[in-house]
Scaffold this active site. Structure first.
Site, short mmCIF file in Angstrom:
data_model
loop_
_atom_site.label_atom_id
_atom_site.label_comp_id
_atom_site.label_asym_id
_atom_site.label_seq_id
_atom_site.Cartn_x
_atom_site.Cartn_y
_atom_site.Cartn_z
N ASN A 145 0.85 -1.22 0.00
CA ASN A 145 0.00 0.00 0.00
C ASN A 145 0.87 1.25 0.00
O ASN A 145 0.67 2.17 0.78
CB ASN A 145 -0.98 0.00 1.18
CG ASN A 145 -0.29 0.10 2.53
OD1 ASN A 145 0.87 -0.32 2.67
ND2 ASN A 145 -0.96 0.64 3.53
N LYS B 298 -2.45 -9.13 -1.82
CA LYS B 298 -3.05 -8.47 -0.66
C LYS B 298 -4.43 -7.94 -0.96
O LYS B 298 -4.64 -7.20 -1.92
CB LYS B 298 -2.14 -7.32 -0.22
CG LYS B 298 -2.71 -6.45 0.89
CD LYS B 298 -2.70 -7.16 2.24
CE LYS B 298 -3.47 -6.35 3.27
NZ LYS B 298 -2.74 -6.11 4.49
N ASP C 282 2.72 -5.30 11.61
CA ASP C 282 1.97 -4.19 11.02
C ASP C 282 2.61 -2.85 11.39
O ASP C 282 1.91 -1.84 11.49
CB ASP C 282 0.49 -4.23 11.43
CG ASP C 282 -0.38 -3.43 10.47
OD1 ASP C 282 0.13 -3.00 9.41
OD2 ASP C 282 -1.55 -3.22 10.79
C1 NCD Z 1 -1.42 0.62 7.80
C2 NCD Z 1 -0.61 1.73 7.15
O1 NCD Z 1 -0.41 2.78 7.76
O2 NCD Z 1 -0.15 1.53 6.02
N1 NCD Z 1 -2.14 1.17 8.92
C3 NCD Z 1 -2.65 0.48 9.96
O3 NCD Z 1 -3.37 1.08 10.76
N2 NCD Z 1 -2.41 -0.79 10.14
C4 NCD Z 1 -2.32 -0.01 6.81
C5 NCD Z 1 -2.89 -1.34 7.25
O4 NCD Z 1 -2.18 -2.33 7.31
O5 NCD Z 1 -4.09 -1.38 7.58
ZN ZN Z 2 -0.55 -3.19 7.60
#
Ligand code: NCD
Ligand code: ZN
Length: 364
Positions: free
Chosen positions: A41, A106, A260
């Site tokens: 992303n 994804k 994450d």
């Molecule tokens: C992630 C990001 O900042 O790219 N943010 C999050 O809250 N986890 C995106 C994601 O994995 O949902």
């Molecule tokens: Zn993430």
């Protein structure tokens, strides 16, 4: 007490794009991380298999090369999933698998989280040729399991939330339509999701973040600690208990580390808060704190084995690559996590944002 462990793998992290990538990768290398699954992303998204970056997207080949040049060449493993968009075709899945570039795809719920606007609804994917091709070729589907476009009480309430809707309604249909599809339910946050994964076939696994093992919505709301704001949002105590049980159960094979870690140089804005907790440099320490908080004694062989399985062994086994032959060490001692200075600006690590002292320290 010193813990010596195989280097671990972060099977869900964000290294972004541009000059700050090198800082984020370095922070990962400094915490004994031997490899990563780097999320697509980015801006623009990683939505093609090969070729040069274009205005509307990177390719897996191009983004992986950027990551390696920024320091990721030091990793034993680097997986970049393909962002599933309306442009994704079964031919791309076949091309990617044949070229050895594609190991995972994804799913993002449209507009459901940071840079998720290119995603398409799960209903549009189920039964389609893209998922059939992935199923046939053994490509892993990484799922951000939240139902998109819900409002108010459906999005988050005591009885239900975007994740429980998704696991109750979409996931059973996905598994029925694609019984052999390898799936990672990413950053699960609820008892509903943990129980779904535990009851699913063996080729369905899940990652759990340190923040979801450590904290609940109360921690976020008390003082509005926005550095703890990520998606899916931290949930309730019963959910935390279920996640802890899943991660820490003896001999479990399907739950593993995926931090994450999601750096944002600006978290709070005039009209909201960017979703994502940054845990580069401190994730194994936070995971260790969560295990101890749940009553696992890391000083015993029994406790250590459970920690090692979750952090270092299950992820590689699930993604079919070897565990790391290298070792890293953590010592039971207080430590701080300074702001990470990057060319894009400073990023606040989660413990600092929560004014939390770590009880473990990296050695070396
Ligand atoms: C992630 C990001 O900042 O790219 N943010 C999050 O809250 N986890 C995106 C994601 O994995 O949902
Ligand atoms: Zn993430």
């Amino acid at each position: 007490m010193i813990l010596t462990l195989p280097k671990w793998f972060d099977l869900h992290t964000h290294f972004r794009q541009g000059p700050a990538m090198a800082s984020y990768i370095k922070a990962h290398l400094h915490m004994g991380c031997a490899g990563a699954l780097a999320m697509p992303n980015t801006q623009p998204p990683v939505s093609r298999i090969s070729g040069a970056a274009q205005a509307d997207g990177w390719s897996i080949e191009g983004y992986s090369a950027e990551l390696r040049a920024a320091g990721a060449a030091a990793f034993e493993q680097l997986i970049v999933p393909l962002y599933l968009t309306r442009q994704t075709t079964a031919a791309m899945i076949r091309e990617g698998a044949a070229a050895g570039l594609l190991r995972a795809c994804k799913y993002y719920p449209p507009h459901g989280t940071t840079n998720a606007e290119h995603g398409l609804p799960m209903d549009d994917l189920i039964g389609g040729e893209v998922l059939h091709a992935m199923e046939e070729l053994g490509i892993v589907l990484c799922i951000h399991g939240e139902q998109h476009a819900l409002t108010g009480p459906d999005y988050l309430d005591a009885q239900q939330n975007a994740e429980t809707h998704f696991y109750r309604e979409r996931m059973p249909r996905l598994l029925d339509a694609h019984p052999r599809l390898r799936i990672v339910c990413e950053h699960i946050t609820t008892r509903t999701a943990a129980e779904f994964v535990a009851a699913a076939p063996e080729h369905v696994g899940a990652t759990i973040t340190p923040q979801h093992l450590l904290f609940t919505l109360g921690h976020l709301i008390q003082g509005l600690k926005y550095h703890l704001y990520c998606l899916p949002v931290v949930k309730f105590e019963d959910d935390r208990m279920a996640l802890r049980q899943a991660a820490m159960e003896e001999g479990q094979r399907r739950f593993f580390a995926g931090t994450d870690s999601a750096p944002h140089t600006t978290k709070a804005t005039a009209c909201g808060c960017a979703a994502g907790c940054f845990t580069g440099g401190c994730a194994p320490q936070l995971y260790a704190m969560a295990f101890e908080d749940a009553g696992v004694d890391l000083g015993t062989g029994y406790g250590r084995a459970r920690f090692e399985r979750f952090l270092c062994l299950n992820g590689p086994a699930f993604y079919s690559f070897p565990a790391s032959p290298q070792r890293f060490q953590m010592e039971k001692a207080p430590s701080q996590t300074p702001l990470l200075e990057t060319p894009a600006g400073p990023v606040t690590p989660l413990p600092t944002g929560l004014d939390l002292e770590l009880t473990w320290r990296m050695v070396g």
